[in-house]
Design a protein around this motif. Sequence first.
Motif, PDB file in Angstrom:
ATOM      1  N   ILE A 113     -41.395  25.463  12.986  1.00 16.14           N
ATOM      2  CA  ILE A 113     -40.347  26.351  12.481  1.00 16.14           C
ATOM      3  C   ILE A 113     -39.528  25.667  11.387  1.00 16.14           C
ATOM      4  O   ILE A 113     -39.238  26.261  10.341  1.00 16.14           O
ATOM      5  CB  ILE A 113     -39.423  26.793  13.638  1.00 16.14           C
TER       6      ILE A 113
ATOM      7  N   SER B 129     -43.427  22.850  18.279  1.00 14.53           N
ATOM      8  CA  SER B 129     -43.081  24.211  17.847  1.00 14.53           C
ATOM      9  C   SER B 129     -41.783  24.222  17.038  1.00 14.53           C
ATOM     10  O   SER B 129     -41.660  24.963  16.053  1.00 14.53           O
ATOM     11  CB  SER B 129     -42.967  25.142  19.051  1.00 14.53           C
TER      12      SER B 129
ATOM     13  N   SER C 258     -45.559  35.607  17.044  1.00 17.02           N
ATOM     14  CA  SER C 258     -46.283  34.450  17.559  1.00 17.02           C
ATOM     15  C   SER C 258     -47.304  33.998  16.521  1.00 17.02           C
ATOM     16  O   SER C 258     -48.156  34.781  16.116  1.00 17.02           O
ATOM     17  CB  SER C 258     -46.992  34.788  18.870  1.00 17.02           C
TER      18      SER C 258
ATOM     19  N   THR D 222     -48.771  30.498  21.771  1.00 19.09           N
ATOM     20  CA  THR D 222     -47.834  30.428  20.651  1.00 19.09           C
ATOM     21  C   THR D 222     -47.707  29.001  20.121  1.00 19.09           C
ATOM     22  O   THR D 222     -47.639  28.045  20.883  1.00 19.09           O
ATOM     23  CB  THR D 222     -46.443  30.972  21.034  1.00 19.09           C
TER      24      THR D 222
ATOM     25  N   MET E 103     -38.666  28.335  22.902  1.00 22.53           N
ATOM     26  CA  MET E 103     -37.791  29.430  23.320  1.00 22.53           C
ATOM     27  C   MET E 103     -37.885  29.720  24.806  1.00 22.53           C
ATOM     28  O   MET E 103     -36.968  30.301  25.389  1.00 22.53           O
ATOM     29  CB  MET E 103     -38.137  30.698  22.542  1.00 22.53           C
TER      30      MET E 103
ATOM     31  N   TRP F 148     -43.017  29.375  18.792  1.00 21.77           N
ATOM     32  CA  TRP F 148     -41.838  29.676  19.608  1.00 21.77           C
ATOM     33  C   TRP F 148     -41.925  29.100  21.018  1.00 21.77           C
ATOM     34  O   TRP F 148     -41.289  29.601  21.937  1.00 21.77           O
ATOM     35  CB  TRP F 148     -41.612  31.183  19.690  1.00 21.77           C
TER      36      TRP F 148
ATOM     37  N   PHE G 132     -39.229  34.624  24.955  1.00 27.06           N
ATOM     38  CA  PHE G 132     -40.331  34.920  24.040  1.00 27.06           C
ATOM     39  C   PHE G 132     -40.865  36.337  24.249  1.00 27.06           C
ATOM     40  O   PHE G 132     -41.202  37.037  23.298  1.00 27.06           O
ATOM     41  CB  PHE G 132     -41.452  33.894  24.248  1.00 27.06           C
TER      42      PHE G 132
END
Length: 367
Positions: free
Chosen positions: A335, A331, A283, A197, A203, A200, A208
Motif C-alpha cells: 500500500i 501488505s 483486493s 489478498t 486490516m 489489505w 476486509f
Amino acid sequence: MQQVGQYVGGERDYIKLYGDTGPLVYPAAHVYIYRALYAITDQGQDIKLAQYIFIGLYLATLLLVMQCYRAAKVPPYIFPLLILSKRLHSVFLLRLFNDCFAVFFLFLAIYCYQRRLWSVGSFVYSIGLGVKMSLLLALPAIGVVLWQAIGRNRALRQAMFIGQVQILLAFPFLLKNPWGYLSRAFEFSRQFLFKWTVNWRFMGEERFLSKEFSYALLAGHISLVAVFISTRWVRLPFVDILEQLVSPPPVAEQAKLARKTNPNFILTAILTSVLIGCQFARSLHYQFYAYVAWTTPFLLWRSGMHPIAIYAIWAAQEWAWNVYPSTDTSSIQVIICIKLAVLNIWMGTVKPEDAPAAEKGKSKQAE
C-alpha cells in the motif's frame, strides 16, 4: 481448461460454465484466447508448450512497454526495472494468468494512442477489456485522452465503438443468457477471499469483508480520479468541464488541447488511472503485479524523483509482492509503495510545463 472444455462442448450459458476453480468470471475474449490454448496444448496437458507461449507473450509485452516508455522519453536507467522482477516472471511463466494478455492489450492500446491511431487503440483496448474487466481502471484516463485529442463528438464515437466490440465478442453468450453473461463477466459485487489478498492483510478479515470498507474504497477511488481529472489531466473546475462537454470549445482551443495529448501525457494519465484503481482495489492478488510492475517505474520517474529513491521504492515493492502468503508487514508495504507513486505523480505534475528532472537537466545543458 475445464471451463473451456464445456464451451467446446457447446455450452453458451455463462452461469453453467464451471470448473474446480469455480465459475467462469471473465469476459468473452478470455474464453476465446484460452480456447486457442486448449487446442494448441492438447486440452491443457502440454504445460511446457503453454509456458513457451507465455514466454513469447512476456517478451512481446516487454517490447511494447519499452516502446511506450521510449515515446515518453524515459531515460535508460529506468529500463532495468522493467526486466528484473521475479514476481512478474512468475505471473507470466509459471502461473499463465489471463492478466498477462490483458496487460499486453493495455500497452498495445497505449502504443496506438501515442501514435494517434485512435480507432485501432480503442479496438485493442476493448479486446483487453474483454479478457479481464480490470482494464476498466484505465477507462477514465482514456476518456480524457480521447476527449482532448479528438474532441467530444469523435470521442463519443470511440466510446460507442468500444461498447460495440464488447457486444460482438459476447454475442453468442448474450443470445443464450444476457444477464448471466453480464453478471459473471462483469461482476462488480464479487466477494473476495481474505486469504488471497496482497494489499489489505493488515486490516484483518472482519474489516476486509465489511461493506463499509468496500464503500469507503469505492468513494476514495471515485474522489481521487475526480481530483486528477480536474487538477492534472484537464485542469479545469468540474463546472467548466461539464460546460465544455455540453458546448465543445472552438476549433483553436480544441487544437491546443489536442497538442497537449502527447505520448508523455497519454502514458502518464493512463498509468496513473490504473495505479489509482490498484490503490483502492478491494483486493489485489499476486497476478495484479502485471499492472503494477510496469506502471510504477514510469510514474516515479515522471514525478521527478531522484533515481536512488526510484530504485529504493522499486526494491521495497518487489520484496513485498514476493512474500507468500502476504503478511501484515508486506501488505502495508504494498500500500505504501503504491501511495508514494500516486502522491508523487500528483505533486510532480503541478504545472503542465513541468518536466521530469532528467529532461530539466538536459534543457540546462543545452542552454
